[in-house]
Motif scaffolding. Structure first.
Motif, short mmCIF file in Angstrom:
data_model
loop_
_atom_site.label_atom_id
_atom_site.label_comp_id
_atom_site.label_asym_id
_atom_site.label_seq_id
_atom_site.Cartn_x
_atom_site.Cartn_y
_atom_site.Cartn_z
N ASN A 1 0.83 -1.20 0.00
CA ASN A 1 0.00 0.00 0.00
C ASN A 1 0.86 1.25 0.00
O ASN A 1 0.57 2.22 -0.70
CB ASN A 1 -0.92 0.02 1.23
N ARG A 2 1.97 1.21 0.85
CA ARG A 2 2.84 2.37 0.92
C ARG A 2 3.52 2.59 -0.43
O ARG A 2 3.63 3.71 -0.91
CB ARG A 2 3.87 2.20 2.04
N LYS A 3 3.95 1.50 -1.04
CA LYS A 3 4.66 1.60 -2.31
C LYS A 3 3.80 2.31 -3.37
O LYS A 3 4.27 3.16 -4.14
CB LYS A 3 5.04 0.20 -2.81
N TYR A 4 2.52 1.95 -3.42
CA TYR A 4 1.64 2.53 -4.43
C TYR A 4 0.95 3.80 -3.94
O TYR A 4 0.05 4.31 -4.60
CB TYR A 4 0.61 1.49 -4.88
N GLY A 5 1.30 4.26 -2.74
CA GLY A 5 0.71 5.50 -2.23
C GLY A 5 -0.70 5.35 -1.74
O GLY A 5 -1.43 6.32 -1.58
N LEU A 6 -1.12 4.10 -1.47
CA LEU A 6 -2.50 3.89 -1.05
C LEU A 6 -2.70 4.17 0.44
O LEU A 6 -3.82 4.09 0.93
CB LEU A 6 -2.94 2.45 -1.38
N ASP A 7 -1.58 4.47 1.17
CA ASP A 7 -1.71 4.75 2.59
C ASP A 7 -2.04 6.21 2.84
O ASP A 7 -2.46 6.60 3.92
CB ASP A 7 -0.41 4.37 3.32
N LYS A 8 -1.89 7.02 1.84
CA LYS A 8 -2.13 8.46 2.01
C LYS A 8 -3.62 8.75 2.03
O LYS A 8 -4.43 7.94 1.54
CB LYS A 8 -1.47 9.23 0.85
N PRO A 9 -4.02 9.93 2.60
CA PRO A 9 -5.44 10.28 2.58
C PRO A 9 -5.96 10.35 1.13
O PRO A 9 -5.20 10.65 0.21
CB PRO A 9 -5.49 11.67 3.23
N LEU A 10 -7.27 10.10 1.01
CA LEU A 10 -7.86 9.97 -0.33
C LEU A 10 -7.66 11.23 -1.18
O LEU A 10 -7.35 11.16 -2.37
CB LEU A 10 -9.36 9.66 -0.18
N TYR A 11 -7.84 12.43 -0.54
CA TYR A 11 -7.74 13.65 -1.35
C TYR A 11 -6.32 13.85 -1.88
O TYR A 11 -6.12 14.38 -2.97
CB TYR A 11 -8.22 14.89 -0.55
N VAL A 12 -5.32 13.37 -1.11
CA VAL A 12 -3.94 13.48 -1.59
C VAL A 12 -3.75 12.56 -2.80
O VAL A 12 -3.20 12.94 -3.84
CB VAL A 12 -2.94 13.10 -0.48
N GLN A 13 -4.27 11.34 -2.66
CA GLN A 13 -4.18 10.40 -3.78
C GLN A 13 -4.86 10.96 -5.03
O GLN A 13 -4.34 10.85 -6.15
CB GLN A 13 -4.87 9.08 -3.40
N TYR A 14 -6.05 11.60 -4.80
CA TYR A 14 -6.80 12.17 -5.92
C TYR A 14 -5.97 13.26 -6.61
O TYR A 14 -5.85 13.29 -7.84
CB TYR A 14 -8.12 12.73 -5.39
N GLY A 15 -5.38 14.12 -5.76
CA GLY A 15 -4.54 15.19 -6.30
C GLY A 15 -3.38 14.62 -7.10
O GLY A 15 -3.10 15.07 -8.22
N ASN A 16 -2.71 13.61 -6.53
CA ASN A 16 -1.58 13.00 -7.23
C ASN A 16 -2.01 12.40 -8.56
O ASN A 16 -1.32 12.54 -9.57
CB ASN A 16 -0.96 11.89 -6.37
N TYR A 17 -3.19 11.74 -8.53
CA TYR A 17 -3.65 11.09 -9.75
C TYR A 17 -3.86 12.11 -10.86
O TYR A 17 -3.41 11.94 -11.99
CB TYR A 17 -4.95 10.31 -9.50
N LEU A 18 -4.55 13.21 -10.49
CA LEU A 18 -4.81 14.25 -11.49
C LEU A 18 -3.51 14.81 -12.03
O LEU A 18 -3.35 15.01 -13.24
CB LEU A 18 -5.65 15.37 -10.88
N LYS A 19 -2.56 15.06 -11.10
CA LYS A 19 -1.28 15.63 -11.50
C LYS A 19 -0.58 14.70 -12.52
O LYS A 19 -0.16 15.14 -13.59
CB LYS A 19 -0.38 15.82 -10.27
N ASN A 20 -0.51 13.43 -12.18
CA ASN A 20 0.15 12.47 -13.07
C ASN A 20 -0.59 12.34 -14.40
O ASN A 20 0.02 12.22 -15.45
CB ASN A 20 0.23 11.10 -12.41
N MET A 21 -1.93 12.37 -14.29
CA MET A 21 -2.72 12.19 -15.51
C MET A 21 -2.46 13.32 -16.50
O MET A 21 -2.36 13.10 -17.70
CB MET A 21 -4.20 12.14 -15.16
N LEU A 22 -2.36 14.54 -15.95
CA LEU A 22 -2.09 15.68 -16.83
C LEU A 22 -0.75 15.52 -17.53
O LEU A 22 -0.53 16.03 -18.62
CB LEU A 22 -2.14 16.99 -16.04
N LYS A 23 0.16 14.79 -16.87
CA LYS A 23 1.46 14.56 -17.50
C LYS A 23 1.39 13.36 -18.46
O LYS A 23 2.39 12.96 -19.05
CB LYS A 23 2.52 14.28 -16.42
N GLY A 24 0.19 12.76 -18.56
CA GLY A 24 0.02 11.63 -19.47
C GLY A 24 0.35 10.30 -18.82
O GLY A 24 0.46 9.29 -19.49
#
Lengths: 303, 343
Positions: A49-72
């Motif tokens: 979970n830690r490796k894939y960032g699943l231990d972080k709060p949901l909103y942080v994960q959401y933010g990270n996902y959007l950020k990465n997605m914008l980078k493709g």
């Protein structure tokens, strides 16, 4: 027209964002996690979970996902290790799309003339037979069609290969299975919309001009009657192109279809997001093309 | 065979004893019941009648375009030396649009909305001639300017929705005349147009008739239009011709009570405002035609015989025929002596 398309593209971005957000949070509402079925101890799961960032709060994960997605970057699959989501989609989608494209082509080539024929021969035995068959075909689930085809053509008559997509003959059964429902549906759509315009004066004009019936139907009537079919083509194309879970499973076809289901049951979060975004994007694009096709078919529709 | 049928040589069109029925689930709807008439080359014939009198159906039959479940039950249609009823559909396609063309009531719907004016015009021209696409386009442009459409080259590229109703009817006329037909059927060509546009279209039809010599069959329920354009008039009621004759015969020597009723319906242009006089009652039920005269139930001069027997055609003047029992009363028994077979 250009203005219309740019507005539609902007609204498509907004729609996609809403789809992403809704899917992201709904996905985490479902109990369970990606690594529960791995038969390892809690410690290992925590590590994963830690490796894939699943231990972080949901909103942080959401933010990270959007950020990465914008980078493709759509992330990596939790289940098919070592592959990024983009790689999987790029590898699997062409397989499904080739089969789906053939199915759509088949469906249109068969259904449009049959629908016109049924309308032209309305209330005659020809019409009745076409209608009975199409009603029957429309109500058959794809797994029944697939299994029946497999049994008759593959096992009993042994005329067609049953597994994979190695030769052109391999395509026949899955394409029939994919095309049957849309074909039957378009026949009915085509028939009813041809019947709607039957009494139109411009058809009387066309006949009074001395045009043969085939031109009256396929030139003057068809272009007016085809709008409902085009409307249906948008969602239908999307569904057929992105692959069918059932049909790909039955015919052992390495397409994208199975990832829609497998990713959800396996809680492969990046894969769920990837397939959903991909599906939504294709659907939005297909609908945009449909709307543009309207104005090509009917000059009274202007954007 | 009457004299009319025999000297059919200079007749463009000869219809004898035409019966048309629609076979509906409710029964046989007898739309046309024994209609006979002829048309000379270049003649303009008006067919007048109310809705359901069979006027449109009878001309649709002569194009062989009767819609299912309509059928010609009896009679003959000869056009330009050809027996229309036995022509195979391939032959009919050559006749339609070339020898007989047709314009319809509603120009807003009679052009195909999804093809350009040019496409539809060129299609008609090329169907019936060996012209190249560009020659047909040139001919189309000529036709458009002939019917008074300005900037015809641009109009060719436009879709019907960009044109007004009057313009579209002009396009329909251009299309109908593009192959120089021998007969133009105009099915209520001005009914759905504004009065000013009506006048323009009528003037145009008059002009086209003079320039091309096309025979015209004008179907209308407007007696005013008939006087504008027609040489001869036929009044139809319940699928029969009740009176026919020259325009003067119909207007000044009106013979049939139904024609009188129609003329009385016209608003009078006088100082005093007289109330309009409608014809009382309803049109006959074509599913269940009454015995005797179809108009009897609405006729204020109805006699016993009218309810029993169908009136024959009486020749009441030179080329003026009326189908009413009153003539036997007016002329004593001599009326029967004037009995005229086919009208």
């Amino acid at each position: 027209m250009l203005k219309y398309v740019s507005i539609r593209v902007i609204s498509a971005v907004v729609t996609l964002f809403i789809v992403i957000t809704a899917t992201f949070f709904l996905m985490f509402l479902v109990p369970g996690g990606p690594f529960l079925s791995e038969r390892v101890n809690q410690q290992t799961i925590d590590l994963m979970n830690r490796k894939y960032g699943l231990d972080k709060p949901l909103y942080v994960q959401y933010g990270n996902y959007l950020k990465n997605m914008l980078k493709g970057d759509l992330g990596v699959s939790y289940k098919r290790r070592g592959y990024t989501i983009t790689e999987i989609i790029l590898e699997k989608f062409p397989v499904s799309a080739r089969m789906g494209g053939l199915a759509i082509l088949t469906a249109l080539i068969i259904s449009v003339p049959l629908g016109i024929l049924a309308a032209y021969k309305r209330n005659t035995p020809v019409d009745r037979v076409i209608m009975i068959i199409s009603t029957f075909g429309m109500s058959l689930p794809s797994f029944i069609i697939s299994v029946t085809l497999l049994y008759i053509l593959g096992m009993w008559l042994k005329v067609l290969p049953t597994i994979g997509l190695q030769t052109p003959q391999n395509y026949i059964m899955p394409v029939i299975a994919l095309a049957l429902n849309p074909t039957c549906y378009i026949i009915r759509l085509m028939r009813s919309s041809m019947l709607d315009i039957q009494g139109q004066d411009y058809l009387k004009t066309a006949r009074a001009k001395g045009l043969p019936e085939i031109l009256v139907l396929f030139k003057h009537a068809l272009k007016n009657a085809v709008i409902p079919v085009i409307t249906y083509l948008g969602p239908m194309t999307t569904a057929v192109l992105t692959g069918s879970f059932v049909i790909e499973k039955i015919f052992s076809i390495p397409g994208l279809g199975k990832y829609f289901i497998d990713s959800i049951s396996g809680r492969d979060y990046p894969m769920i997001m990837g397939t959903t975004i991909f599906f939504a994007a294709i659907l939005i694009a297909a609908n945009l093309i449909v709307d543009i096709l309207y104005s090509v078919m009917d000059p009274r529709i202007q954007y | 065979m009457s004299a009319d049928a025999l000297d059919g040589r200079d007749h463009l069109l000869n219809i004898q004893n035409l019966h048309i029925s629609f076979f509906t689930p409710a029964g046989e709807v007898k739309a046309v019941n024994g209609v006979s008439y002829t048309l000379r080359k270049g003649e303009v014939l008006g067919i007048v009648g109310e809705s359901g009198s069979g006027k449109s159906v009878s001309v649709t039959a002569l194009m062989k375009l009767l819609a299912y479940p309509g059928r010609v039950v009896d009679g003959s249609i000869w056009f330009d030396g050809k027996d229309i009823l036995v022509q195979p559909s391939r032959e009919m396609q050559k006749i339609r649009g070339k020898d007989i063309s047709m314009i319809f009531q509603d120009p807003m719907t009679s052009l195909n909305p999804v093809y350009t004016i040019g496409n539809q015009l060129i299609e008609t021209i090329r169907r019936h001639s060996a012209m190249s696409n560009s020659a047909a386009r040139q001919r189309g442009i000529e036709m458009l300017s002939l019917v008074g459409i300005n900037n015809p080259a641009r109009r060719m590229r436009q879709y019907p929705h960009a044109l007004s109703g009057g313009m579209r009817q002009r396009v329909m006329i251009a299309m109908a005349l593009s192959c120089s037909p021998k007969l133009l059927i105009a099915d209520e060509p001005t009914t759905s147009l504004d009065v000013t546009i009506q006048a323009q279209i009528l003037a145009l039809m008059k002009k086209m008739r003079q320039e091309t010599g096309t025979a015209i069959m004008l179907i209308t329920h407007d007696l005013g239009i008939v006087t504008e354009l027609c040489d001869r008039v036929m009044i139809m009621y319940a699928g029969k011709i009740v009176e026919s004759g020259s325009v003067e015969d119909i207007y000044y020597r009106t013979s049939h009570p139904y024609t009188k009723g129609l003329l009385d319906c016209l608003p009078q242009n006088s100082e005093e405002r007289a109330p309009l006089r409608p014809i009382e009652g309803n049109p006959v039920d074509l599913l269940d035609l009454p015995k005797g005269c179809g108009f009897a139930s609405r006729c204020d001069k109805c006699m016993k015989i009218c309810l029993r027997e169908t009136p024959p055609d009486f020749l009441v003047g030179d080329g003026h025929v009326s189908s009413c029992w009153l003539h036997t009363v007016q002329n004593g028994q001599d009326g029967r002596g004037n009995h005229h077979g086919n009208g």
